[in-house]
Design an enzyme around this catalytic site. Structure first.
Site, mmCIF file in Angstrom:
data_model
loop_
_atom_site.group_PDB
_atom_site.id
_atom_site.type_symbol
_atom_site.label_atom_id
_atom_site.label_comp_id
_atom_site.label_asym_id
_atom_site.label_seq_id
_atom_site.Cartn_x
_atom_site.Cartn_y
_atom_site.Cartn_z
ATOM 1 N N THR A 179 0.649 -1.285 0.037
ATOM 2 C CA THR A 179 0.064 0.258 0.091
ATOM 3 C C THR A 179 1.178 1.225 -0.161
ATOM 4 O OG1 THR A 179 -0.458 -0.296 2.607
ATOM 5 C CG2 THR A 179 -1.957 -1.545 1.244
ATOM 6 N N GLU A 201 -0.540 -5.898 11.020
ATOM 7 C CA GLU A 201 0.165 -7.089 11.130
ATOM 8 C C GLU A 201 1.087 -5.881 12.314
ATOM 9 O OE1 GLU A 201 1.336 -10.023 10.718
ATOM 10 O OE2 GLU A 201 3.019 -9.067 12.063
ATOM 11 N N LEU A 251 4.487 -6.194 12.434
ATOM 12 C CA LEU A 251 5.564 -7.041 13.025
ATOM 13 C C LEU A 251 7.407 -6.106 12.012
ATOM 14 C CD1 LEU A 251 7.327 -7.708 9.219
ATOM 15 C CD2 LEU A 251 6.036 -9.367 9.891
ATOM 16 N N GLU A 292 10.957 -5.324 10.366
ATOM 17 C CA GLU A 292 11.898 -5.905 9.740
ATOM 18 C C GLU A 292 12.903 -6.346 10.184
ATOM 19 O OE1 GLU A 292 11.791 -4.519 5.669
ATOM 20 O OE2 GLU A 292 10.149 -4.341 5.591
ATOM 21 N N LYS A 350 -3.531 0.769 13.231
ATOM 22 C CA LYS A 350 -1.843 0.285 13.219
ATOM 23 C C LYS A 350 -1.874 2.086 12.768
ATOM 24 C CE LYS A 350 1.254 -1.081 11.045
ATOM 25 N NZ LYS A 350 2.408 -1.885 11.298
ATOM 26 N N LEU A 367 14.150 5.478 21.452
ATOM 27 C CA LEU A 367 14.504 6.593 21.819
ATOM 28 C C LEU A 367 16.348 6.435 21.228
ATOM 29 C CD1 LEU A 367 13.658 6.897 25.457
ATOM 30 C CD2 LEU A 367 12.528 7.817 23.077
ATOM 31 N N CYS A 423 7.610 1.601 6.088
ATOM 32 C CA CYS A 423 6.396 1.832 6.609
ATOM 33 C C CYS A 423 6.029 3.689 7.324
ATOM 34 C CB CYS A 423 6.026 0.647 7.985
ATOM 35 S SG CYS A 423 5.963 -1.403 7.429
ATOM 36 N N LYS A 448 5.252 6.171 4.327
ATOM 37 C CA LYS A 448 3.794 6.063 3.801
ATOM 38 C C LYS A 448 2.814 6.364 5.370
ATOM 39 C CE LYS A 448 3.434 1.022 3.673
ATOM 40 N NZ LYS A 448 2.269 1.325 4.713
ATOM 41 N N LYS A 472 17.336 -0.064 8.105
ATOM 42 C CA LYS A 472 18.002 -0.456 9.627
ATOM 43 C C LYS A 472 18.652 -1.727 9.836
ATOM 44 C CE LYS A 472 14.444 -2.556 11.727
ATOM 45 N NZ LYS A 472 12.912 -3.145 12.088
HETATM 46 N N1 LIG Z 1 7.239 -4.323 5.632
HETATM 47 C C1 LIG Z 1 6.974 -4.691 6.805
HETATM 48 O O1 LIG Z 1 7.627 -4.732 7.761
HETATM 49 C C2 LIG Z 1 5.221 -4.048 7.184
HETATM 50 C C3 LIG Z 1 4.983 -4.603 8.210
HETATM 51 C C4 LIG Z 1 3.309 -4.881 8.344
HETATM 52 C C5 LIG Z 1 2.252 -3.922 8.012
HETATM 53 N N2 LIG Z 1 2.936 -4.112 6.325
HETATM 54 C C6 LIG Z 1 2.048 -3.153 5.487
HETATM 55 O O2 LIG Z 1 1.964 -4.460 5.032
HETATM 56 C C7 LIG Z 1 1.724 -4.699 3.381
HETATM 57 C C8 LIG Z 1 2.257 -5.742 2.596
HETATM 58 O O3 LIG Z 1 3.810 -4.836 2.848
HETATM 59 P P1 LIG Z 1 5.245 -5.358 2.082
HETATM 60 O O4 LIG Z 1 6.694 -4.712 3.112
HETATM 61 O O5 LIG Z 1 4.800 -7.006 2.596
HETATM 62 O O6 LIG Z 1 4.812 -5.490 0.550
HETATM 63 P P2 LIG Z 1 5.971 -6.195 -0.070
HETATM 64 O O7 LIG Z 1 6.375 -4.762 -1.858
HETATM 65 O O8 LIG Z 1 7.166 -6.323 -0.013
HETATM 66 O O9 LIG Z 1 5.211 -6.944 -1.254
HETATM 67 C C9 LIG Z 1 3.930 -6.950 -0.995
HETATM 68 C C10 LIG Z 1 3.777 -8.034 -2.590
HETATM 69 O O10 LIG Z 1 2.464 -7.825 -3.353
HETATM 70 C C11 LIG Z 1 2.304 -8.409 -4.999
HETATM 71 N N3 LIG Z 1 0.970 -8.321 -4.894
HETATM 72 C C12 LIG Z 1 0.823 -7.060 -5.222
HETATM 73 N N4 LIG Z 1 -0.076 -6.316 -6.135
HETATM 74 C C13 LIG Z 1 -0.750 -8.254 -6.251
HETATM 75 C C14 LIG Z 1 -1.740 -8.903 -6.206
HETATM 76 N N5 LIG Z 1 -3.123 -8.583 -7.100
HETATM 77 N N6 LIG Z 1 -2.063 -10.306 -6.031
HETATM 78 C C15 LIG Z 1 -1.116 -10.882 -5.608
HETATM 79 N N7 LIG Z 1 0.278 -10.743 -5.192
HETATM 80 C C16 LIG Z 1 0.125 -9.008 -5.543
HETATM 81 C C17 LIG Z 1 3.867 -8.327 -4.629
HETATM 82 O O11 LIG Z 1 3.627 -8.770 -6.215
HETATM 83 C C18 LIG Z 1 4.476 -7.872 -3.604
HETATM 84 O O12 LIG Z 1 5.421 -9.589 -3.400
HETATM 85 C C19 LIG Z 1 2.093 -3.158 3.590
HETATM 86 O O13 LIG Z 1 -0.270 -3.088 3.372
HETATM 87 C C20 LIG Z 1 2.514 -1.931 4.259
HETATM 88 O O14 LIG Z 1 2.268 -1.380 5.198
HETATM 89 C C21 LIG Z 1 4.579 -4.166 5.924
HETATM 90 O O1 LIG Z 2 14.940 4.380 18.481
HETATM 91 C C1 LIG Z 2 14.715 4.576 17.307
HETATM 92 C C2 LIG Z 2 14.045 2.808 16.684
HETATM 93 C C3 LIG Z 2 13.886 2.961 15.360
HETATM 94 N N1 LIG Z 2 14.660 4.161 14.308
HETATM 95 C C4 LIG Z 2 14.181 3.840 13.187
HETATM 96 O O2 LIG Z 2 12.905 4.509 12.763
HETATM 97 C C5 LIG Z 2 12.544 3.488 11.087
HETATM 98 C C6 LIG Z 2 11.772 2.375 11.893
HETATM 99 O O3 LIG Z 2 12.499 0.937 12.325
HETATM 100 P P1 LIG Z 2 11.242 -0.099 13.030
HETATM 101 O O4 LIG Z 2 10.087 0.565 13.242
HETATM 102 O O5 LIG Z 2 12.227 -0.881 14.108
HETATM 103 O O6 LIG Z 2 11.544 -0.750 11.793
HETATM 104 P P2 LIG Z 2 10.030 -1.412 10.722
HETATM 105 O O7 LIG Z 2 10.561 -2.719 10.838
HETATM 106 O O8 LIG Z 2 10.081 0.172 9.832
HETATM 107 O O9 LIG Z 2 9.005 -0.899 11.303
HETATM 108 C C7 LIG Z 2 7.986 -0.540 11.862
HETATM 109 O O10 LIG Z 2 6.715 -0.612 10.852
HETATM 110 C C8 LIG Z 2 6.083 -1.630 11.110
HETATM 111 C C9 LIG Z 2 5.485 -1.767 9.422
HETATM 112 O O11 LIG Z 2 4.236 -0.300 9.724
HETATM 113 C C10 LIG Z 2 5.457 -2.426 11.931
HETATM 114 O O12 LIG Z 2 4.517 -3.391 11.978
HETATM 115 C C11 LIG Z 2 6.568 -2.187 12.845
HETATM 116 O O13 LIG Z 2 5.477 -2.367 14.104
HETATM 117 C C12 LIG Z 2 6.857 -1.033 13.321
HETATM 118 O O14 LIG Z 2 8.119 -0.711 14.026
HETATM 119 C C13 LIG Z 2 14.409 2.732 10.515
HETATM 120 O O15 LIG Z 2 14.763 4.047 9.661
HETATM 121 C C14 LIG Z 2 14.883 3.080 12.482
HETATM 122 O O16 LIG Z 2 16.193 2.885 11.845
HETATM 123 C C15 LIG Z 2 15.036 5.104 15.037
HETATM 124 O O17 LIG Z 2 15.935 5.876 14.329
HETATM 125 N N2 LIG Z 2 15.435 4.962 16.681
#
Ligand SMILES: NC(=O)c1ccc[n+]([C@@H]2O[C@H](COP(=O)([O-])OP(=O)(O)OC[C@H]3O[C@@H](n4cnc5c(N)ncnc54)[C@H](O)[C@@H]3O)[C@@H](O)[C@H]2O)c1
Ligand SMILES: O=c1ccn([C@@H]2O[C@H](COP(=O)(O)OP(=O)(O)O[C@H]3O[C@H](CO)[C@@H](O)[C@H](O)[C@H]3O)[C@@H](O)[C@H]2O)c(=O)[nH]1
Length: 442
Positions: free
Chosen positions: A85, A154, A156, A158, A215, A261, A271, A274, A331
């Site tokens: 998204t 979600e 999580l 990364e 979220k 912090l 994330c 956006k 990160k």
């Molecule tokens: N990356 C994160 O750490 C994280 C954590 C929590 C929530 N989210 C949210 O989860 C969602 C997915 O994030 P992501 O990082 O996994 O994205 P991503 O870009 O890594 O993966 C998305 C996948 O969806 C596929 N896709 C797109 N359109 C499709 C369709 N019509 N049918 C089937 N597959 C299709 C793409 O090919 C791609 O592989 C986003 O909304 C994001 O904000 C991401």
């Molecule tokens: O004390 C801190 C903690 C984080 N960061 C930065 O903040 C960004 C995001 O970090 P982090 O939250 O650990 O990574 P994400 O994997 O983007 O996870 C966030 O975004 C995800 C996608 O929505 C959510 O699922 C998670 O809960 C949320 O923590 C990165 O650039 C980090 O380096 C800092 O600068 N200082």
């Protein structure tokens, strides 16, 4: 249960593999055949610690499968949407992937049994209703009679994705349909039993709109927290106080907490940028602007510039200077270079006339794919970025950067100077190598 996960990215592949590990018969569907082929072969489509082993194990066990076709989703009792998204032109989330996935689900969904469709993607408030309308139009079936849509955002991170999925702080479910609530409880039961998490407590049920907002509100809150501590770090530099001690002292208060912090060149990644943009755009659309989120975004951009200014103050002019960058991902422990602070900082350095060499243990390929227009030199060893450099800037705190041969680096640099934007390097050791060292806020 039979489960389908749409999307094999950072969320879909982790969620799919964890559900398969919990014993659910799980099918991951993605339009990108390169990803589904990898999963099919027991390999991970992304770098995430522990994921490849989990995918290999569950594919071998027969509980995880992947396909580029939606044909197999007809059997699924639960279909999860985990597609991207990204930010649209107005700052609001671009829902085109979610809508396309919903239409495909509608075309392939079972006509015989009840299906629960779950939005795991981060989506604006009201998307569950929009997804239901698309499915009705594509399938000719009726919401609540043949299917229901729930929100299950979600959380999580990364780099820690498996830990977060197996030991979540909370599982949020937004649903009003009783069958959808029951199906999600059943879906998560094996995971919760394994980790000892008890219902209700961390398993939090609410309505779909509230779940969708939880979220965004959470990500924006964390962004505000980091921006705040980064501003404090800037003030510390002006006052001569030690920002590391200030942050530590603040975090000792359990109401504040020590997490999030850590001073940095600013938050970034796939994330926070956006999601803060979307929440701000929505708040403006509804006449209820979130001024704190707006300020955090501006403050974050100022933090990137603060690092550049620090470098400029040290080197006077950037024109003709050679700068080595350590870390391109937002990160450590991920290969994800989407919306990383490195892309902004590297682009600005090039605009200012610098010659830039970069290194990242896992993210160089992703960075190159997204920033192919930037004329940088990619180095396979971290030490190489220091060659004849006027400065080395550490942007991402990969553990392995502690183990670099800093002595060798200092010896090859034109000016042995390190800017450590994460305050993680051992300054005494660097001084001993003849390196001039600066952190942020200290
Ligand atoms: N990356 C994160 O750490 C994280 C954590 C929590 C929530 N989210 C949210 O989860 C969602 C997915 O994030 P992501 O990082 O996994 O994205 P991503 O870009 O890594 O993966 C998305 C996948 O969806 C596929 N896709 C797109 N359109 C499709 C369709 N019509 N049918 C089937 N597959 C299709 C793409 O090919 C791609 O592989 C986003 O909304 C994001 O904000 C991401
Ligand atoms: O004390 C801190 C903690 C984080 N960061 C930065 O903040 C960004 C995001 O970090 P982090 O939250 O650990 O990574 P994400 O994997 O983007 O996870 C966030 O975004 C995800 C996608 O929505 C959510 O699922 C998670 O809960 C949320 O923590 C990165 O650039 C980090 O380096 C800092 O600068 N200082």
């Amino acid at each position: 249960m039979k489960v389908a996960v749409i999307g094999a990215g950072y969320v879909g592949s982790v969620t799919g593999a964890a559900l398969a590990d919990a014993g659910h018969e799980t099918l991951i569907v993605d339009i990108d055949t390169a990803k589904t082929d990898l999963i099919h072969a027991g390999r991970s489509p992304i770098f995430e610690p522990g994921l490849e082993e989990l995918i290999e194990r569950t594919v071998r066990k027969g509980t995880l499968a992947a396909s580029a076709s939606f044909d197999g989703i007809g059997e699924a009792e639960v279909v999860m949407i985990a597609v991207g998204t990204p930010t649209g032109p107005s700052g609001q989330a671009d829902l085109s992937y979610v809508k396309a996935a919903a239409a495909a689900i509608g075309r392939h969904m079972s006509r015989q049994s009840f299906t629960v469709v779950v939005n795991k993607s981060t989506v604006p408030v009201g998307t569950a209703d929009a997804v239901a309308a698309i499915i009705e139009a594509a399938s000719g079936l009726r919401e609540n009679e043949h299917f229901a849509v729930a929100s299950n955002p979600e959380f999580l991170r990364e780099g820690y994705a498996l830990e977060d999925v197996y030991f979540p702080d909370r599982i949020v479910v937004g649903a009003s349909n009783p069958a959808a609530k029951a199906a999600l409880r059943e879906l998560y039961r094996p995971l919760l039993e394994r980790t000892g998490t008890r219902l209700p407590g961390e398993y939090f049920e609410t309505d779909a709109k509230s779940a969708e907002l939880i979220k965004y509100a959470s990500n924006a809150f964390l962004s505000v927290k980091i921006s705040y501590v980064n501003e404090i770090a800037r003030l510390c530099e002006a006052l001569g106080a030690n920002a590391l001690d200030v942050a530590k002292g603040m975090g000792l208060d359990s109401r504040i907490g020590a997490k999030f912090l850590q001073i940095s060149s600013g938050w970034s990644g796939s994330c926070f940028p956006k999601d803060t943009a979307e929440l701000l755009a929505t708040s403006r659309k509804y006449g209820s602007e979130l001024s704190l989120v707006s300020a955090a975004i501006q403050s974050n951009e100022a933090m990137h510039d603060f690092c550049l200014d620090k470098l400029r103050r040290k080197l006077k002019s950037m024109n003709g200077k050679r700068i080595g960058i350590l870390g391109l991902t937002f990160k450590p422990n991920t290969d994800d270079a989407r919306q990383t602070q490195a892309s902004y900082i590297v682009a600005r350095l090039i605009e200012l006339g610098a010659d830039v060499a970069v290194h990242d243990p896992k993210g160089a390929e992703s960075f190159k794919r997204l920033n192919g227009h930037l004329p940088v030199r990619y180095c396979s060893r971290g030490e190489e970025v220091a060659g004849r450099a006027d400065a080395v800037v550490l942007l991402t705190h990969w553990d392995e950067y502690h183990l670099l041969n800093w002595e060798e680096m200092a010896g090859t640099m034109r000016r042995p100077y390190v800017l450590d934007t994460r305050n993680v390097l051992n300054r005494e050791r660097l001084f001993a190598c003849g390196m001039e060292y600066e952190g942020l806020g200290v």
